[in-house]
Scaffold this active site. Structure first.
Site, mmCIF file in Angstrom:
data_model
loop_
_atom_site.group_PDB
_atom_site.id
_atom_site.type_symbol
_atom_site.label_atom_id
_atom_site.label_comp_id
_atom_site.label_asym_id
_atom_site.label_seq_id
_atom_site.Cartn_x
_atom_site.Cartn_y
_atom_site.Cartn_z
ATOM 1 N N PHE A 235 0.873 -1.188 0.000
ATOM 2 C CA PHE A 235 0.000 0.000 0.000
ATOM 3 C C PHE A 235 0.895 1.218 0.000
ATOM 4 C CE2 PHE A 235 -1.476 3.748 2.142
ATOM 5 C CZ PHE A 235 -2.778 3.918 1.720
ATOM 6 N N GLU A 236 0.647 2.140 -0.914
ATOM 7 C CA GLU A 236 1.326 3.433 -0.868
ATOM 8 C C GLU A 236 0.414 4.435 -1.547
ATOM 9 O OE1 GLU A 236 4.819 2.629 -3.387
ATOM 10 O OE2 GLU A 236 6.077 2.686 -1.607
#
Ligand code: GDP
Ligand code: MN
Length: 348
Positions: A235-236
């Site tokens: 996740f970013e």
């Protein structure tokens, strides 16, 4: 005579997308997913989660990247699921192969050793290309050059709470460049010399180090050694111009030449994390407590019961990893002098 065949009741014309419900301008932003054709049903699930919880209200674009050509089924299914525009890119060979300065025999020996030691993905060539690509190239793909902001999504992830505001706009308004939902300690065996390579870089390019950096997040002895804390990069939400900056590119190139993507098994998570910790100011890194997220085997379930109720969360707060001893998120709060969310003690 025979009675007329019964007609099926007519159904409303329900194939048209409901319009995006959130008023206002959109940011120059896209989702981005690296995937293979075989990942189709696992990425389909991820898209469904992201659309239900966030993107059906905003209709942001989605870029899919692959070292091979995407097939028609992959494109058809993902285009049907995404509310924004979808784009499909093939990764150029130069970005998914051994650079000429890498000794391939040495790299092969390392893979054998790591296989014997049973290090996860230790014997995989493609995993190494993937980590190097996510570290140094995805943000320079021609399809990504049109955008300023990205949100990375992997196959088989889940989102457990409604997100009712524009997270990209939040990043821009608050001058954030990088963000995370989960943090943890990296396997030492995959990065034995990453810190030395990083120190060599900071010595050569002291001008790239931010004054108010997060060295304390990644080191307990003022930079002598790395404590292996990193933000989990599956996740970013982040700023592409930062990744395309001279500072970040200089860092990537010096790591690439050090060889650890192939002679060890450097992941893009510690690479992005060390870059963010050293080259961004502290207040440019954001922890999204409000984005409930799962990627095997960890869950980030927002701390705070009222928040979870108000946002229709369906994660079990007992699964929240944040206040577990193997998470680095408490350290993030401490080095930033942030007050931990209400109720965190109960979840320790
Ligand atoms: P893990 O999360 O570290 O276990 O690794 P994943 O298997 O989830 O891979 C990380 C990301 O890279 C995911 O988005 C995968 O779909 C993608 N990926 C991994 N290997 C390859 C590959 O060989 N080719 C392509 N195109 N994508 C890959
Ligand atoms: Mn994954």
């Amino acid at each position: 005579h025979a009675p007329a065949a019964a007609q099926p009741p007519t159904t409303p014309n329900d194939h048209e997308l409901p319009p995006a419900t959130m008023p206002g301008d959109r940011m120059n932003a896209t989702f981005v997913t690296l995937a293979r054709n075989q990942d189709i049903w696992e990425i389909a699930k991820s898209i469904r989660h992201v659309e239900d919880r966030f993107n059906r209200k905003f209709n942001y674009d989605w870029v899919f990247l692959n070292d091979d050509d995407f097939n028609d089924e992959f494109k058809k299914v993902t285009t049907a699921l995404v509310s924004g525009k979808t784009k499909y890119g093939k990764i150029p060979k130069e970005h998914w192969s051994f650079p000429d300065f890498i000794d391939q025999d040495k790299a092969a020996r390392v893979r054998e050793e790591m296989k014997e030691k049973k290090i996860i993905y230790g014997d995989s060539i493609s995993y190494r290309h993937m980590c190097r690509y996510e570290s140094g190239f995805f943000f320079r793909h021609p399809l990504m050059l049109d955008y300023e902001w990205y949100w990375r999504v992997e196959p088989s992830i889940e989102m457990h709470c409604d997100i009712n505001y524009d997270t990209f706009k939040f990043m821009a308004d608050n001058k954030k460049k990088y963000s995370f939902t989960l943090s943890l300690y990296e396997y030492v065996e995959t990065i034995p010399t990453l810190w030395q390579a990083t120190k060599n870089f900071t010595k050569t390019f002291p001008e790239h180090i931010a004054k108010d950096n997060s060295l304390k997040f990644i080191s307990d002895d003022n930079g002598e050694t790395y404590n292996h804390c990193h933000f989990w990069s599956n996740f970013e939400i982040g700023n592409l111009n930062w990744l395309r900056s001279k500072a970040y590119i200089d860092y990537f190139e010096s790591l690439d030449h050090a060889g650890g993507f192939f002679y060890e098994r450097w992941g893009d998570a510690p690479v992005h994390s060390l870059a963010a910790a050293l080259m961004l100011n502290k207040d440019e890194i954001h922890f999204f407590n409000d984005i409930a997220y799962y990627h095997v085997p960890f869950t980030h379930c927002p701390t705070g019961e009222q928040y979870r109720l108000d946002h229709k969360c369906h994660c079990n707060p007992k699964d929240n990893f944040d206040w577990n001893g193997y998470s680095c998120t408490a350290r993030f709060y401490e080095i930033n002098n942030m007050k931990k969310p209400e109720g965190y003690e109960k979840e320790q």
